[in-house]
Design a protein around this motif. Structure first.
Motif, PDB file in Angstrom:
ATOM      1  N   MET A  21      39.659  43.235  39.453  1.00  0.00           N
ATOM      2  CA  MET A  21      39.414  44.520  38.844  1.00  0.00           C
ATOM      3  C   MET A  21      38.630  45.430  39.788  1.00  0.00           C
ATOM      4  O   MET A  21      39.049  46.538  40.068  1.00  0.00           O
ATOM      5  CB  MET A  21      38.668  44.337  37.523  1.00  0.00           C
TER       6      MET A  21
ATOM      7  N   THR B 133      39.701  51.524  40.719  1.00  0.00           N
ATOM      8  CA  THR B 133      38.537  51.202  39.895  1.00  0.00           C
ATOM      9  C   THR B 133      37.279  51.829  40.489  1.00  0.00           C
ATOM     10  O   THR B 133      36.427  52.339  39.756  1.00  0.00           O
ATOM     11  CB  THR B 133      38.377  49.681  39.767  1.00  0.00           C
TER      12      THR B 133
ATOM     13  N   ILE C 159      35.966  54.587  30.808  1.00  0.00           N
ATOM     14  CA  ILE C 159      35.634  53.184  30.531  1.00  0.00           C
ATOM     15  C   ILE C 159      36.855  52.428  30.024  1.00  0.00           C
ATOM     16  O   ILE C 159      37.125  51.300  30.458  1.00  0.00           O
ATOM     17  CB  ILE C 159      34.447  53.100  29.547  1.00  0.00           C
TER      18      ILE C 159
ATOM     19  N   LEU D 271      38.768  49.257  31.893  1.00  0.00           N
ATOM     20  CA  LEU D 271      38.973  47.973  31.227  1.00  0.00           C
ATOM     21  C   LEU D 271      40.445  47.624  31.026  1.00  0.00           C
ATOM     22  O   LEU D 271      40.771  46.458  30.798  1.00  0.00           O
ATOM     23  CB  LEU D 271      38.245  47.961  29.884  1.00  0.00           C
ATOM     24  N   SER D 272      41.337  48.591  31.116  1.00  0.00           N
ATOM     25  CA  SER D 272      42.764  48.302  30.972  1.00  0.00           C
ATOM     26  C   SER D 272      43.438  48.243  32.337  1.00  0.00           C
ATOM     27  O   SER D 272      44.482  48.841  32.552  1.00  0.00           O
ATOM     28  CB  SER D 272      43.425  49.351  30.085  1.00  0.00           C
TER      29      SER D 272
ATOM     30  N   GLN E  93      46.732  53.111  31.955  1.00  0.00           N
ATOM     31  CA  GLN E  93      45.653  53.625  32.797  1.00  0.00           C
ATOM     32  C   GLN E  93      46.023  55.002  33.354  1.00  0.00           C
ATOM     33  O   GLN E  93      45.203  55.920  33.371  1.00  0.00           O
ATOM     34  CB  GLN E  93      45.402  52.623  33.926  1.00  0.00           C
TER      35      GLN E  93
END
Length: 136
Positions: A1, A7, A55, A59-60, A67
């Motif tokens: 991630m 990210t 957020i 998280l996805s 996203q």
């Protein structure tokens, strides 16, 4: 991630929007009187929506299309926030000598730039996955 560049871009965008919340008294006149204060529900709602969308998007990370869509919605909300800031700064009355608009007006633009960079990285990942699927 966290090893994916999008990210990192999203985290930077979240930090920018969080700093907008901290520095919010955006517009002061020459005497230091705050013209727009923390009682603006529209502005705080848009800041909150932007942070929540970031957020959820972070998280996805396994769902690249979701996203991508969340980032686009976030870009739209940042443009609306920027429009509110520009409208409020243009409709101020009584600007005499100097008024401090603050960096808060520029922070949604910085957030939009990082969201666009994240979308480009997500698109690049999606294209890579599609090209690998063609080879099978």
């Amino acid at each position: 991630m966290l090893q994916r560049i999008q990210t990192i871009y999203l985290i930077i965008s979240a930090l920018v929007m969080g700093s907008l919340y901290v520095w919010f008294p955006l517009v002061q006149d020459a005497a230091g009187v705050v013209i727009i204060d923390r009682s603006e529900p529209l502005v705080f709602g848009l800041i909150f929506i932007s942070i929540v969308l970031i957020i959820i998007s972070i998280l996805s990370f396994k769902k690249r299309q979701l996203q991508f869509v969340l980032n686009r919605l976030n870009i739209i909300s940042n443009f609306v926030l920027l429009g509110v800031f520009v409208y409020r700064s243009l409709t101020l009355s009584g600007e005499t000598l100097v008024s401090e608009k603050g960096i808060g007006v520029l922070l949604p633009i910085i957030s939009i730039v990082f969201l666009v960079l994240a979308n480009k990285a997500i698109k690049k990942d999606e294209d890579l996955v599609k090209s690998v699927d063609r080879l099978r």
